[in-house]
Enzyme design. Structure first.
Site, PDB file in Angstrom:
ATOM      1  N   HIS A   1      -2.527  -1.506  17.358  1.00  0.00           N
ATOM      2  CA  HIS A   1      -3.632  -2.107  16.594  1.00  0.00           C
ATOM      3  C   HIS A   1      -4.993  -1.963  17.279  1.00  0.00           C
ATOM      4  O   HIS A   1      -6.014  -2.240  16.672  1.00  0.00           O
ATOM      5  CB  HIS A   1      -3.357  -3.599  16.357  1.00  0.00           C
TER       6      HIS A   1
ATOM      7  N   HIS B   1       3.919   1.576   2.429  1.00  0.00           N
ATOM      8  CA  HIS B   1       5.130   0.861   1.991  1.00  0.00           C
ATOM      9  C   HIS B   1       5.766   1.591   0.812  1.00  0.00           C
ATOM     10  O   HIS B   1       6.981   1.688   0.704  1.00  0.00           O
ATOM     11  CB  HIS B   1       4.804  -0.549   1.510  1.00  0.00           C
TER      12      HIS B   1
ATOM     13  N   LYS C   1      -3.048  -1.619   6.595  1.00  0.00           N
ATOM     14  CA  LYS C   1      -3.964  -2.665   6.176  1.00  0.00           C
ATOM     15  C   LYS C   1      -4.860  -3.124   7.319  1.00  0.00           C
ATOM     16  O   LYS C   1      -6.073  -3.222   7.187  1.00  0.00           O
ATOM     17  CB  LYS C   1      -3.146  -3.847   5.655  1.00  0.00           C
TER      18      LYS C   1
ATOM     19  N   CYS D   1      -3.652  -3.604  22.393  1.00  0.00           N
ATOM     20  CA  CYS D   1      -2.407  -3.183  21.760  1.00  0.00           C
ATOM     21  C   CYS D   1      -2.498  -1.690  21.442  1.00  0.00           C
ATOM     22  O   CYS D   1      -3.465  -1.259  20.815  1.00  0.00           O
ATOM     23  CB  CYS D   1      -2.188  -3.977  20.471  1.00  0.00           C
TER      24      CYS D   1
ATOM     25  N   CYS E   1       1.661  -7.102  15.945  1.00  0.00           N
ATOM     26  CA  CYS E   1       3.026  -6.571  16.129  1.00  0.00           C
ATOM     27  C   CYS E   1       4.046  -7.692  16.261  1.00  0.00           C
ATOM     28  O   CYS E   1       5.242  -7.437  16.250  1.00  0.00           O
ATOM     29  CB  CYS E   1       3.134  -5.736  17.394  1.00  0.00           C
TER      30      CYS E   1
ATOM     31  N   CYS F   1       0.684  -9.482  21.075  1.00  0.00           N
ATOM     32  CA  CYS F   1      -0.095  -8.958  19.950  1.00  0.00           C
ATOM     33  C   CYS F   1       0.392  -9.632  18.671  1.00  0.00           C
ATOM     34  O   CYS F   1       1.575  -9.530  18.323  1.00  0.00           O
ATOM     35  CB  CYS F   1       0.070  -7.440  19.817  1.00  0.00           C
TER      36      CYS F   1
ATOM     37  N   LYS G   1      -3.470   6.362  11.154  1.00  0.00           N
ATOM     38  CA  LYS G   1      -2.400   5.761  10.359  1.00  0.00           C
ATOM     39  C   LYS G   1      -2.999   4.927   9.234  1.00  0.00           C
ATOM     40  O   LYS G   1      -3.952   4.198   9.429  1.00  0.00           O
ATOM     41  CB  LYS G   1      -1.541   4.862  11.244  1.00  0.00           C
TER      42      LYS G   1
ATOM     43  N   HIS H   1       0.852  -1.190   0.000  1.00  0.00           N
ATOM     44  CA  HIS H   1       0.000   0.000   0.000  1.00  0.00           C
ATOM     45  C   HIS H   1       0.886   1.239   0.000  1.00  0.00           C
ATOM     46  O   HIS H   1       2.116   1.145   0.005  1.00  0.00           O
ATOM     47  CB  HIS H   1      -1.017  -0.022   1.136  1.00  0.00           C
TER      48      HIS H   1
HETATM   49  N1  MSP Z   1       8.159  -6.832   8.522  1.00  0.00           N
HETATM   50  C1  MSP Z   1       8.306  -5.710   9.367  1.00  0.00           C
HETATM   51  C2  MSP Z   1       9.652  -5.052   9.153  1.00  0.00           C
HETATM   52  C3  MSP Z   1      10.826  -5.939   9.318  1.00  0.00           C
HETATM   53  S1  MSP Z   1      12.305  -5.133   8.948  1.00  0.00           S
HETATM   54  C4  MSP Z   1      13.510  -6.195   9.443  1.00  0.00           C
HETATM   55  C5  MSP Z   1       7.200  -4.693   9.079  1.00  0.00           C
HETATM   56  N2  MSP Z   1       6.610  -4.778   7.882  1.00  0.00           N
HETATM   57  S2  MSP Z   1       5.392  -3.869   7.397  1.00  0.00           S
HETATM   58  O1  MSP Z   1       4.943  -4.451   6.158  1.00  0.00           O
HETATM   59  O2  MSP Z   1       4.411  -3.712   8.399  1.00  0.00           O
HETATM   60  O3  MSP Z   1       6.019  -2.504   7.000  1.00  0.00           O
HETATM   61  C6  MSP Z   1       6.188  -1.485   7.945  1.00  0.00           C
HETATM   62  C7  MSP Z   1       6.790  -0.289   7.246  1.00  0.00           C
HETATM   63  O4  MSP Z   1       5.919   0.147   6.174  1.00  0.00           O
HETATM   64  C8  MSP Z   1       6.915   0.920   8.127  1.00  0.00           C
HETATM   65  O5  MSP Z   1       8.055   0.888   8.924  1.00  0.00           O
HETATM   66  C9  MSP Z   1       6.986   2.000   7.091  1.00  0.00           C
HETATM   67  O6  MSP Z   1       8.240   1.970   6.482  1.00  0.00           O
HETATM   68  C10 MSP Z   1       5.953   1.544   6.074  1.00  0.00           C
HETATM   69  N3  MSP Z   1       4.624   2.042   6.394  1.00  0.00           N
HETATM   70  C11 MSP Z   1       3.500   1.300   6.621  1.00  0.00           C
HETATM   71  N4  MSP Z   1       2.452   2.150   6.849  1.00  0.00           N
HETATM   72  C12 MSP Z   1       2.857   3.419   6.766  1.00  0.00           C
HETATM   73  C13 MSP Z   1       2.245   4.687   6.901  1.00  0.00           C
HETATM   74  N5  MSP Z   1       0.966   4.844   7.126  1.00  0.00           N
HETATM   75  N6  MSP Z   1       3.033   5.780   6.767  1.00  0.00           N
HETATM   76  C14 MSP Z   1       4.364   5.687   6.509  1.00  0.00           C
HETATM   77  N7  MSP Z   1       4.964   4.509   6.388  1.00  0.00           N
HETATM   78  C15 MSP Z   1       4.253   3.352   6.500  1.00  0.00           C
HETATM   79  O7  MSP Z   1       6.943  -3.881   9.926  1.00  0.00           O
END
Ligand code: MSP
Length: 637
Positions: free
Chosen positions: A148, A23, A300, A145, A131, A128, A297, A20
């Site tokens: 979440h 990411h 998903k 949490c 997380c 959780c 925020k 999304h």
């Molecule tokens: N798998 C773990 C990370 C492991 S790294 C060794 C994880 N994955 S995640 O798919 O949840 O991705 C989290 C990351 O996605 C956040 O740290 C950020 O970089 C990005 N973001 C997800 N949602 C976001 C927003 N709403 N705003 C900005 N960045 C966002 O955590």
């Protein structure tokens, strides 16, 4: 840090849902940074990938009715393809289910175990699944949490623990001795805040009886590795730790890029793990804030997904990229909105940038027969002011990029762009054309040079637009191969033939009703929309349509152009279904379309009608089709 090497990583994304825009932001930042450092002449390594083990993925696979591996393969491929289609220049896409990653995780676990830093014990805590971590009573909010807002489960079991507490003092000292270890400063303070409380040991295993989807502990195969202990190691396994050339070269300059949600694992678990394994810690942890939609925020699990790259399809990938990099002050939260994106697109890209490009090249064509004049030495105070702005630009951009302040780098580039527009307004080349040919040449030469330097510096932020500016100015070679040291010199671009093209960013006319819905997935269907009367419903002309041809829309991330028959006629319908439905699988299918929807343009293709589809809880699209084949054009009521 070695000045000529640069290693940047993104978080590896969980494969429990497709990519999304949150990411997308992190990956765009990493790509812009990687491109900038390559342009600055450095040897760059850019790593991204997917995080595929753990409860969260195992549960998502069950919901999708697939094995964890098949499920991870599919979603991981969606991430990789999305990043490829966005033109990201990553050097490696790592998956935690790869054998070579698993080998390094085992080796590091064994090493820490042999050093006596892992022990067996019992633990009870509030867990959780979202997380993948335990919360202390202090951290949870009303039993839920804090991130979440889902109820936490109390889990008590025997597990292996990493003696993280032992490294607390070392880490505090390290952060104090290296003030930019975690940046911006607010996150350094936040990390020091965690460390004011006694640091607990970290539970690093999960009993196989409860979870099998993970890497077995090398010293006890009744357990699998806690997903964070597995995932963080990707940053060194990807470099072939311990003996790889990549590891030796790039690990000493490692910089991680993350969102603030995962500060604790990166700012506390990871450096202590490295320390225990005898690996020097990373150089910098760069932390950005959240993209918010309606102040919450975007993520998903809360159903607030902005479906991946819808806006990139609608307005072009570079407009989205520019908006994200320009709008967010790195480190702070920012609001994501289509209105904001269109405003930036119109004001900065169509207007400021488009103007300088169009007017300069139009005059070169008209007055200089398409040959770009040399800027020559500055003569007037106006010339000198312009050259001064251009010569100040590399320093300003370098300084901003060093601290990930993209909005400042872009402001500095816009400083030159605006100076260029102002210069032309003041020097009035259209008047010089009537009386002073030498002055005309000098002024247009200066204008083109300002444009060229702007295009060069824009490249990391707007790669395609940068390349087009470069080509329109008749510059040889591609910007992807250019280096600031040579190409950034004032006067490096004279006396070439221009070739004007289409405007880079046409203005977008925009009405609020047309905005893309922000929330796409409403699993469960409890949130039913307001009532309509049968008369209102009958105003929609729904028809069975048969797909005759299908092709991906060039340059779009998810759009497919369909030629469909509704019996009496054939028409074109554009739909955002490419991620789920390859064009070849679509031909011959019967679908349902809204046949009397007002036509609209999507990426330059006119769409006459809209197909009906459902969205599942993972944000995937499922086409609505008639239960048995029927005549195209049949009405759906
Ligand atoms: N798998 C773990 C990370 C492991 S790294 C060794 C994880 N994955 S995640 O798919 O949840 O991705 C989290 C990351 O996605 C956040 O740290 C950020 O970089 C990005 N973001 C997800 N949602 C976001 C927003 N709403 N705003 C900005 N960045 C966002 O955590």
């Amino acid at each position: 840090m070695s000045a000529d090497l640069f290693y940047i990583t993104t978080p590896i994304y969980y494969v429990n849902a497709p990519p999304h825009s949150g990411h997308a932001y992190t990956t765009i930042v990493a790509d812009a940074v990687a491109r900038y450092h390559r342009l600055a002449g450095r040897r760059v390594y850019f790593l991204t990938g997917t995080d595929e083990h753990g409860d969260k993925i195992a549960q998502a696979a069950v919901r999708a009715g697939e094995t964890p591996q098949a499920y991870a393969d599919r979603i991981s491929a969606a991430f990789r393809e999305t990043w490829q289609r966005m033109g990201h220049t990553f050097d490696q896409f790592i998956r935690t289910t790869e054998a070579r990653h698993k080998r390094v995780v085992s080796a590091i676990l064994q090493r820490i175990y042999d050093a006596g830093e892992i022990y067996f014990g019992e633990y009870g805590g509030y867990y959780c699944v979202g997380c993948e971590r335990f919360y202390t009573e202090k951290e949870m909010v009303d039993g839920k949490c804090p991130d979440h807002q889902t109820p936490l489960q109390y889990v008590k079991e025997e597990n292996y623990f990493f003696r993280m507490s032992k490294y607390q003092d070392w880490l505090i000292r390290h952060i104090h001795d290296h003030p930019d270890f975690i940046r911006p400063e607010r996150y350094r303070n936040e990390a020091l805040g965690f460390l004011r409380e006694p640091l607990e040991d970290l539970c690093i295993s999960r009993p196989r009886a409860r979870l099998t989807w993970g890497i077995p502990l090398p010293f006890d195969d009744r357990y699998v590795t806690y997903v964070w202990f597995d995932a963080l190691i990707n940053y060194v396994s990807a470099l072939d730790y311990p003996d790889g050339e990549l590891f030796r070269t790039f690990w000493p300059v490692a910089q991680h890029l993350i969102g603030k949600d995962i500060l604790k694992p990166h700012g506390v678990y990871w450096p202590t793990m490295l320390q225990a394994a005898g690996i020097p810690t990373y150089q910098h942890l760069n932390v950005h804030g959240y993209w918010l939609v309606d102040e919450a925020k975007m993520s998903k699990s809360r159903g607030r997904t902005l479906s991946p790259l819808d806006l990139a399809d609608k307005y072009g990938p570079e407009a989205l990229r520019y908006f994200l990099l320009r709008e967010m002050v790195f480190g702070l939260d920012a609001n994501f909105g289509e209105v904001g994106l269109v405003n930036r697109l119109n004001a900065d890209l169509a207007n400021d940038l488009g103007n300088l490009l169009q007017r300069t090249l139009t005059m070169v064509k008209r007055y200089c027969d398409g040959r770009i004049p040399a800027a020559g030495e500055p003569v007037t105070p106006g010339d000198r002011r312009l050259v001064q702005v251009a010569e100040g630009l590399p320093g300003k951009v370098a300084e901003a990029m060093e601290v990930f302040a993209f909005h400042r780098a872009l402001e500095a580039i816009w400083g030159l762009l605006n100076a260029g527009n102002k210069y032309l307004d003041e020097q009035k080349p259209w008047e010089l054309a009537k009386r002073d040919h030498d002055a005309l040449q000098r002024v247009l030469g200066h204008g083109c040079e300002a444009l060229r330097v702007t295009g060069l510096f824009l490249f990391p932020f707007l790669p395609a637009a940068g390349e087009k500016i470069w080509a329109q100015l008749g510059m040889a070679g591609r910007l992807a191969e250019a280096r600031l040291a040579e190409a950034g010199r004032w006067g490096a671009g004279a006396s070439r033939r221009m070739s004007q093209g289409e405007p880079l960013f046409p203005r977008v006319e925009f009405s609020l009703e047309e905005t893309t819905p922000m929330v796409t997935a409403k699993p469960g269907g409890t949130d039913v929309a307001a009532e309509v009367t049968i008369e209102e419903f009958r105003r929609l002309d729904l028809r069975v349509a048969e797909i005759r041809e299908a092709r991906a829309v060039p340059g779009a991330k998810k759009l497919v152009e369909l030629k469909v028959s509704i019996g009496s006629e054939e028409r074109t319908v554009v739909a955002g279904i490419l991620l789920e439905y390859p064009p070849a699988d679509l031909v011959g299918k019967q679908i349902v379309i809204v046949a009397n929807l007002k036509p609209t343009q999507l990426m330059g293709v006119e769409s006459r009608g809209m197909l009906l589809a459902a969205t599942d809880s993972a944000g995937r699209i499922i086409l609505v089709t008639p239960e048995k084949p029927t005549a195209p054009g049949a009405q759906v009521k």
